[in-house]
Design a protein around this motif. Structure first.
Motif, mmCIF file in Angstrom:
data_model
loop_
_atom_site.group_PDB
_atom_site.id
_atom_site.type_symbol
_atom_site.label_atom_id
_atom_site.label_comp_id
_atom_site.label_asym_id
_atom_site.label_seq_id
_atom_site.Cartn_x
_atom_site.Cartn_y
_atom_site.Cartn_z
ATOM 1 N N VAL A 17 0.840 -1.202 0.000
ATOM 2 C CA VAL A 17 0.000 0.000 0.000
ATOM 3 C C VAL A 17 0.874 1.251 0.000
ATOM 4 O O VAL A 17 0.595 2.213 -0.718
ATOM 5 C CB VAL A 17 -0.962 -0.009 1.207
ATOM 6 C CG1 VAL A 17 -1.653 1.339 1.381
ATOM 7 C CG2 VAL A 17 -1.991 -1.111 1.045
ATOM 8 N N GLU A 18 1.944 1.252 0.787
ATOM 9 C CA GLU A 18 2.855 2.403 0.794
ATOM 10 C C GLU A 18 3.470 2.615 -0.586
ATOM 11 O O GLU A 18 3.597 3.746 -1.051
ATOM 12 C CB GLU A 18 3.958 2.221 1.838
ATOM 13 C CG GLU A 18 3.477 2.416 3.247
ATOM 14 C CD GLU A 18 2.888 3.798 3.490
ATOM 15 O OE1 GLU A 18 3.478 4.807 3.062
ATOM 16 O OE2 GLU A 18 1.814 3.860 4.106
ATOM 17 N N CYS A 19 3.831 1.535 -1.253
ATOM 18 C CA CYS A 19 4.389 1.642 -2.609
ATOM 19 C C CYS A 19 3.342 2.148 -3.595
ATOM 20 O O CYS A 19 3.679 2.861 -4.544
ATOM 21 C CB CYS A 19 4.945 0.297 -3.066
ATOM 22 S SG CYS A 19 6.417 -0.217 -2.189
ATOM 23 N N LEU A 20 2.101 1.819 -3.384
ATOM 24 C CA LEU A 20 1.022 2.298 -4.239
ATOM 25 C C LEU A 20 0.856 3.807 -4.112
ATOM 26 O O LEU A 20 0.730 4.523 -5.110
ATOM 27 C CB LEU A 20 -0.285 1.589 -3.879
ATOM 28 C CG LEU A 20 -1.532 2.016 -4.650
ATOM 29 C CD1 LEU A 20 -1.420 1.610 -6.117
ATOM 30 C CD2 LEU A 20 -2.771 1.409 -4.026
ATOM 31 N N TYR A 21 0.867 4.303 -2.890
ATOM 32 C CA TYR A 21 0.669 5.731 -2.647
ATOM 33 C C TYR A 21 1.931 6.562 -2.831
ATOM 34 O O TYR A 21 1.847 7.784 -2.957
ATOM 35 C CB TYR A 21 0.106 5.955 -1.249
ATOM 36 C CG TYR A 21 -1.336 5.552 -1.129
ATOM 37 C CD1 TYR A 21 -2.319 6.190 -1.872
ATOM 38 C CD2 TYR A 21 -1.712 4.516 -0.298
ATOM 39 C CE1 TYR A 21 -3.648 5.811 -1.782
ATOM 40 C CE2 TYR A 21 -3.032 4.128 -0.197
ATOM 41 C CZ TYR A 21 -3.998 4.781 -0.944
ATOM 42 O OH TYR A 21 -5.309 4.406 -0.850
ATOM 43 N N HIS A 22 3.086 5.919 -2.830
ATOM 44 C CA HIS A 22 4.369 6.621 -3.012
ATOM 45 C C HIS A 22 5.166 5.912 -4.106
ATOM 46 O O HIS A 22 6.079 5.137 -3.817
ATOM 47 C CB HIS A 22 5.161 6.639 -1.706
ATOM 48 C CG HIS A 22 4.427 7.278 -0.579
ATOM 49 N ND1 HIS A 22 4.321 8.641 -0.452
ATOM 50 C CD2 HIS A 22 3.740 6.737 0.455
ATOM 51 C CE1 HIS A 22 3.606 8.920 0.624
ATOM 52 N NE2 HIS A 22 3.230 7.775 1.183
ATOM 53 N N ARG A 26 8.778 2.443 -5.100
ATOM 54 C CA ARG A 26 8.410 1.109 -5.606
ATOM 55 C C ARG A 26 9.602 0.223 -5.927
ATOM 56 O O ARG A 26 9.535 -0.990 -5.787
ATOM 57 C CB ARG A 26 7.550 1.237 -6.855
ATOM 58 C CG ARG A 26 6.156 1.660 -6.542
ATOM 59 C CD ARG A 26 5.307 1.665 -7.770
ATOM 60 N NE ARG A 26 3.971 2.145 -7.430
ATOM 61 C CZ ARG A 26 3.084 2.514 -8.308
ATOM 62 N NH1 ARG A 26 3.366 2.462 -9.600
ATOM 63 N NH2 ARG A 26 1.910 2.950 -7.924
#
Length: 69
Positions: A17-22, A26
């Motif tokens: 989720v953190e990689c999705l939003y930032h 990634r």
């Protein structure tokens, strides 16, 4: 009717989720944990890049922080 037990392993969900939003993180190892500066807490979640570097869920932050510096 029989009993059904469902076990869902969300080990890397929060890191994903953190990689999705930032998107800028990634392609980097990502861990979700406590306060790294205070050197307490454990790894709660990690992405596959961090996993490939040997990071384990439940490991103390201070044991793996060198990977990210």
């Amino acid at each position: 009717m029989g009993r059904t037990i469902l076990h869902v392993d969300l080990n890397n969900y929060y890191a994903s989720v953190e990689c999705l939003y930032h998107p800028e993180i990634r392609d980097k190892p990502v861990i979700v944990c406590g306060d790294a500066e205070a050197r307490h807490g454990i790894i709660l979640a990690k992405n596959y890049i961090a996993k490939n570097l040997g990071v384990k869920t439940g490991e103390a932050i201070w044991e793996v922080i060198y990977i990210f510096l």
